[in-house]
Write a protein that holds these residues in place. Structure first.
Motif, PDB file in Angstrom:
ATOM      1  N   TYR A 155       0.806  -1.241   0.000  1.00 47.09           N
ATOM      2  CA  TYR A 155       0.000   0.000   0.000  1.00 47.09           C
ATOM      3  C   TYR A 155       0.830   1.277   0.000  1.00 47.09           C
ATOM      4  CZ  TYR A 155      -2.731  -3.763   2.088  1.00 47.09           C
ATOM      5  OH  TYR A 155      -3.257  -4.974   2.377  1.00 47.09           O
ATOM      6  N   ALA A 156       1.996   1.259   0.705  1.00 48.34           N
ATOM      7  CA  ALA A 156       2.896   2.414   0.684  1.00 48.34           C
ATOM      8  C   ALA A 156       2.201   3.711   1.046  1.00 48.34           C
ATOM      9  CB  ALA A 156       3.560   2.542  -0.691  1.00 48.34           C
ATOM     10  N   LEU A 157       1.338   3.664   2.053  1.00 49.38           N
ATOM     11  CA  LEU A 157       0.685   4.897   2.496  1.00 49.38           C
ATOM     12  C   LEU A 157       1.673   5.717   3.316  1.00 49.38           C
ATOM     13  CD1 LEU A 157      -2.746   3.405   3.531  1.00 49.38           C
ATOM     14  CD2 LEU A 157      -2.065   4.411   1.356  1.00 49.38           C
ATOM     15  N   TYR A 158       1.408   7.019   3.429  1.00 46.12           N
ATOM     16  CA  TYR A 158       2.247   7.868   4.272  1.00 46.12           C
ATOM     17  C   TYR A 158       1.696   7.774   5.696  1.00 46.12           C
ATOM     18  CZ  TYR A 158       2.957   9.567  -0.465  1.00 46.12           C
ATOM     19  OH  TYR A 158       3.190   9.638  -1.803  1.00 46.12           O
ATOM     20  N   ALA A 191      -7.327  11.676   4.113  1.00 44.93           N
ATOM     21  CA  ALA A 191      -7.529  12.789   3.181  1.00 44.93           C
ATOM     22  C   ALA A 191      -6.187  13.349   2.701  1.00 44.93           C
ATOM     23  CB  ALA A 191      -8.353  13.889   3.852  1.00 44.93           C
ATOM     24  N   GLN A 192      -5.223  13.458   3.632  1.00 41.14           N
ATOM     25  CA  GLN A 192      -3.907  13.994   3.246  1.00 41.14           C
ATOM     26  C   GLN A 192      -3.163  13.034   2.331  1.00 41.14           C
ATOM     27  OE1 GLN A 192      -2.642  14.497   7.266  1.00 41.14           O
ATOM     28  NE2 GLN A 192      -2.848  16.731   7.196  1.00 41.14           N
ATOM     29  N   ASN A 193      -3.318  11.732   2.591  1.00 44.33           N
ATOM     30  CA  ASN A 193      -2.708  10.729   1.723  1.00 44.33           C
ATOM     31  C   ASN A 193      -3.246  10.873   0.298  1.00 44.33           C
ATOM     32  OD1 ASN A 193      -0.858   8.345   2.480  1.00 44.33           O
ATOM     33  ND2 ASN A 193      -2.038   8.730   4.345  1.00 44.33           N
ATOM     34  N   ILE A 194      -4.572  10.964   0.210  1.00 46.08           N
ATOM     35  CA  ILE A 194      -5.207  11.021  -1.113  1.00 46.08           C
ATOM     36  C   ILE A 194      -4.799  12.292  -1.851  1.00 46.08           C
ATOM     37  CG2 ILE A 194      -7.431  11.174  -2.300  1.00 46.08           C
ATOM     38  CD1 ILE A 194      -8.614   9.443  -0.119  1.00 46.08           C
ATOM     39  N   SER A 195      -4.683  13.393  -1.102  1.00 47.13           N
ATOM     40  CA  SER A 195      -4.478  14.678  -1.771  1.00 47.13           C
ATOM     41  C   SER A 195      -3.012  15.056  -1.931  1.00 47.13           C
ATOM     42  CB  SER A 195      -5.200  15.779  -0.993  1.00 47.13           C
ATOM     43  OG  SER A 195      -4.637  15.881   0.303  1.00 47.13           O
ATOM     44  N   PHE A 196      -2.082  14.198  -1.502  1.00 46.20           N
ATOM     45  CA  PHE A 196      -0.660  14.581  -1.492  1.00 46.20           C
ATOM     46  C   PHE A 196      -0.177  15.052  -2.865  1.00 46.20           C
ATOM     47  CE2 PHE A 196       3.968  13.393  -1.383  1.00 46.20           C
ATOM     48  CZ  PHE A 196       4.334  14.362  -0.479  1.00 46.20           C
ATOM     49  N   ALA A 197      -0.470  14.266  -3.896  1.00 46.77           N
ATOM     50  CA  ALA A 197      -0.008  14.636  -5.245  1.00 46.77           C
ATOM     51  C   ALA A 197      -0.614  15.964  -5.673  1.00 46.77           C
ATOM     52  CB  ALA A 197      -0.375  13.535  -6.230  1.00 46.77           C
ATOM     53  N   LEU A 198      -1.899  16.162  -5.356  1.00 42.59           N
ATOM     54  CA  LEU A 198      -2.573  17.401  -5.768  1.00 42.59           C
ATOM     55  C   LEU A 198      -1.999  18.595  -5.025  1.00 42.59           C
ATOM     56  CD1 LEU A 198      -6.238  16.072  -5.746  1.00 42.59           C
ATOM     57  CD2 LEU A 198      -4.690  16.274  -7.688  1.00 42.59           C
ATOM     58  N   ARG A 199      -1.670  18.377  -3.743  1.00 48.55           N
ATOM     59  CA  ARG A 199      -1.098  19.480  -2.979  1.00 48.55           C
ATOM     60  C   ARG A 199       0.286  19.840  -3.505  1.00 48.55           C
ATOM     61  NH1 ARG A 199      -0.608  17.903   2.605  1.00 48.55           N
ATOM     62  NH2 ARG A 199      -1.145  15.766   2.039  1.00 48.55           N
ATOM     63  N   PRO A 247      -3.440   5.945   8.597  1.00 46.91           N
ATOM     64  CA  PRO A 247      -3.404   4.575   8.058  1.00 46.91           C
ATOM     65  C   PRO A 247      -3.314   3.510   9.147  1.00 46.91           C
ATOM     66  CG  PRO A 247      -1.986   5.987   6.784  1.00 46.91           C
ATOM     67  CD  PRO A 247      -2.482   6.821   7.933  1.00 46.91           C
ATOM     68  N   GLY A 248      -2.599   3.810  10.254  1.00 45.80           N
ATOM     69  CA  GLY A 248      -2.462   2.846  11.343  1.00 45.80           C
ATOM     70  C   GLY A 248      -3.794   2.430  11.931  1.00 45.80           C
ATOM     71  N   ALA A 249      -4.811   3.295  11.783  1.00 47.86           N
ATOM     72  CA  ALA A 249      -6.120   3.011  12.362  1.00 47.86           C
ATOM     73  C   ALA A 249      -7.078   2.403  11.349  1.00 47.86           C
ATOM     74  CB  ALA A 249      -6.706   4.294  12.948  1.00 47.86           C
ATOM     75  N   LEU A 250      -6.534   1.836  10.268  1.00 49.85           N
ATOM     76  CA  LEU A 250      -7.396   1.233   9.244  1.00 49.85           C
ATOM     77  C   LEU A 250      -7.102  -0.249   9.123  1.00 49.85           C
ATOM     78  CD1 LEU A 250      -6.993   3.899   6.409  1.00 49.85           C
ATOM     79  CD2 LEU A 250      -8.914   3.669   7.967  1.00 49.85           C
ATOM     80  N   SER A 251      -8.095  -1.004   8.672  1.00 50.17           N
ATOM     81  CA  SER A 251      -7.874  -2.427   8.409  1.00 50.17           C
ATOM     82  C   SER A 251      -7.179  -2.587   7.056  1.00 50.17           C
ATOM     83  CB  SER A 251      -9.209  -3.151   8.385  1.00 50.17           C
ATOM     84  OG  SER A 251      -9.948  -2.735   7.264  1.00 50.17           O
ATOM     85  N   GLY A 252      -6.714  -3.812   6.769  1.00 50.00           N
ATOM     86  CA  GLY A 252      -5.990  -4.057   5.528  1.00 50.00           C
ATOM     87  C   GLY A 252      -6.778  -3.644   4.288  1.00 50.00           C
TER      88      GLY A 252
END
Lengths: 303, 363
Positions: B84-87, B93-101, B131-136
């Motif tokens: 997944y390589a999430l930040y 929301a910040q993960n999703i918008s990183f490229a746009l920001r 991300p730590g508070a999400l399931s797989g």
């Protein structure tokens, strides 16, 4: 005695020797120091003969401009060395976190200064700073530049440089370890998301390294407040009071001025300062653990 | 959306060459799946397209533009990683918008985009979570949403489902298939799972040992595998292989081996003539064998049933034929008993012949 009772007590029995050593080597001298700090106490007297003066030593220090000067020098020294070491150490780690030929050799060489005894570091730098035969001034001479009075006019700067030379590697290796444990794929994702090398550092690497950096910074601060040997060898606190950090002043108050009570009070002030930092560090790690636990709990809640 | 073309793509790590001149063209809006066993070079190929690995030789074209010297960010692509390589320090929301920001888009536009893609993947209630508070499965969705938000023409997937448990994997596979119909992008998907490849792909590229073995639609590859590797890799349970010789008797062609002798008709008989020295490998899928006690020896295999694996409506029989294991897939209602030797008719269209030396399909 019942077996259950013995079982319950056994951990304490195992801990007892350590507690005894702690009591003798730490609690007793500490208590002695605190007790002594309330007395007007000369080295020739036993502590029982010394006159009890209450908070007089603390109040004297509080109003003593020399103590203020020494405290300021200490704070200045700690602030400059730690902030400059953090910038250089983290910067070097960011630069050297890559696989190129000879990098492991370079990394090993970079951490050498940390392994040298502080007294030796002091002697080495004193030689290099020597006004006529020192490395720096001879180099300046050969370049046709004016000499610098390293340990005179610029004494504080010179001891700061020596300390930076010795302790930057500490921050460097901790930062490098933090960097290398970062999730590789998150950095790759950032590259694909369009982050430049600089943006990767600002938005991904530094925030992820932050917990390690904060603890490293606090450790270095605690150390910087206690520094003694290098400065003792380089300048002995001079010229004037310009490099007389607290540790040095404490030792001189006890030996040269023969005022054990005042020295003890000064030690207690320093101890309080360091305790604040240590408590801050523990509070930070506790806060982090609590936050991680909260996040985990949230994830388990809806899975 | 641009066409992606790989031109004699080569990858070397020091002395070791792992990709040997890959030639591939991916058409507009195509869902291409690179599939193969681990170490076949599929992930390396994908990472080279992404720009995460250097190209040793050859060129990658996106549209008409050679891109192998460009940074990943300049290639107009989005990628979903296996882990997944999430930040971890940013919320959803910040993960999703990183490229746009990073692109400094106006805030209102970013907010709209984040809400849209979060809605698309079903994450609206989790935007403030780390991300730590999400399931797989939720993390997987964030990775998908982050790639979608970028609006790039090319979408890369590196084994995106392999970290999920089996049930969730099936569900996400279906969602992915639906998503790929909705969004018009070129998708390149790497997996080692042939079921994912078969169900998702417009075109499958089977790789092995750093070479492309075959490419085509799932049906083409399943029905007409180009060689023994492809035949054995696609399909579950896998194809049975039997060593055999071509024989001619009274003008009729037979393929015969230990314990079997099948008559070949029409086109298959013609193919058999192309075998070198008459030595072939006979391939039959487990689903092309049907229990028939009355079948003649010329159209059937006589198999000794060793083990029966009950998997619900279907059962898989592990049998033995002249010392070789043969699997048969059949309706669980079929009355068979272990230890018996039974006849199974072979579907004449399900006979595959491969050259014994080259292992290429006879054609």
């Amino acid at each position: 005695m019942s077996i259950a009772r013995v079982n319950r007590l056994s951990p304490y029995m195992f801990m007892a020797p350590a507690v005894v050593i702690m009591a003798i080597a730490l609690i007793y001298p500490l208590g002695y120091m605190i007790w002594g700090s309330f007395r007007d106490w000369a080295p020739s007297q036993t502590i029982g003969e010394a006159e009890f003066v209450g908070l007089k030593n603390y109040i004297t220090l509080w109003n003593d401009p020399n103590f203020h000067e020494s405290l300021t020098v200490t704070l200045k020294f700690a602030f400059f060395v730690v902030s400059i070491e953090m910038v250089i150490g983290v910067g070097l780690a960011l630069l050297l976190d890559r696989d190129i030929r000879g990098m492991s050799m370079l990394r090993t060489m970079l951490i050498l200064p940390m392994m040298i005894a502080p007294v030796v570091v002091g002697l080495m730098w004193r030689y290099m700073y020597h006004p006529t035969v020192g490395t720096f001034n001879r180099t300046l001479d050969s370049l046709g530049l004016p000499r610098v009075d390293w340990l005179g006019d610029h004494a504080l700067m010179s001891v700061i440089i020596a300390d930076i030379w010795q302790w930057t590697p500490f921050i460097f290796i901790l930062s490098l370890a933090a960097l290398q444990s970062l999730p590789r794929s998150a950095l790759e994702a950032a590259r694909i998301d369009g982050a430049t090398a600089w943006q990767q550092i600002i938005y991904i690497k530094l925030p992820l390294m932050m917990p390690v950096l904060i603890v490293t910074c606090l450790l270095r601060l605690i150390d910087a407040f206690k520094v003694l040997e290098v400065i003792l060898v380089l300048t002995e606190g001079g010229p004037g009071l310009s490099t007389e950090i607290l540790a040095l002043r404490i030792s001189r108050t006890a030996t040269e001025f023969r005022e054990l009570g005042v020295a003890a009070a000064m030690s207690n002030y320093l101890l309080l300062l360091l305790m604040l930092l240590t408590v801050g560090m523990f509070a930070f790690t506790r806060w982090q653990e609590a936050r991680a636990a909260r996040i985990r709990a949230l994830a388990e809640e809806d899975s | 959306m641009p066409i992606i073309r790989l031109d004699s793509l080569v990858k070397r790590y020091g002395e070791v060459q792992v990709l040997h001149g890959i030639e591939l063209e991916m058409a507009d809006n195509e869902f291409t799946v690179l599939v193969g066993p681990s170490g076949c070079g599929k992930s390396t190929t994908l990472r080279m397209i992404a720009g995460l690995e250097d190209v040793s030789d050859g060129e990658i074209y996106i549209g008409d533009k050679p891109v192998s010297h460009l940074e990943p960010k300049d290639r107009d692509l989005a990628m979903v990683f296996q882990d997944y390589a999430l930040y971890p320090h940013m919320n959803v929301a910040q993960n999703i918008s990183f490229a746009l920001r990073l692109q400094k888009r106006p805030k209102s536009e970013i907010d709209t985009k984040v809400r849209d893609v979060a809605d698309l993947v079903g994450l609206t209630d989790f935007l403030a979570r780390k991300p730590g508070a999400l399931s797989g499965g939720q993390r997987q969705r964030v990775a998908m949403a982050r790639a979608l938000a970028k609006d790039s023409g090319i979408f890369l997937f590196d084994e995106p489902l392999s970290n999920l448990d089996a049930k969730l994997r099936g569900q996400m596979r279906a969602e992915l298939a639906m998503m790929s119909q909705r969004v018009e992008k070129n998708m390149i998907y790497v997996t080692h799972d042939q079921i994912e490849a078969m169900t998702l792909a417009d075109r499958i590229v089977v790789m092995h040992g750093g070479y492309i073995q075959q490419q085509g639609t799932p049906e083409e590859l399943f029905k007409r595998p180009a060689n023994r590797f492809v035949a054995g890799f696609l399909g579950s349970p896998p194809m049975n292989f039997l060593t055999a010789r071509i024989q001619e008797e009274n003008g009729q062609i037979f393929v015969a081996g230990q314990g079997f002798r099948l008559r070949l008709d029409g086109a298959k008989a013609q193919l058999a003539g192309k075998a070198k020295a008459g030595e072939v490998i006979l391939g039959i899928r487990p689903s092309d064998l049907r229990f028939d006690a009355e079948a003649s020896a010329e159209t059937s295999l006589s198999l000794n049933v060793l083990v029966s694996e009950y998997i619900g409506a279907q059962s898989v029989l592990l049998c033995e034929c002249g010392g070789t294991n043969v699997m048969v897939e059949l309706n669980s209602e079929t009355p068979v008993a272990l230890g018996q030797t039974l006849n199974f008719t072979v579907n004449p269209n399900g006979i595959h012949l491969f050259d014994q030396q080259s292992e290429e399909a006879l054609s």
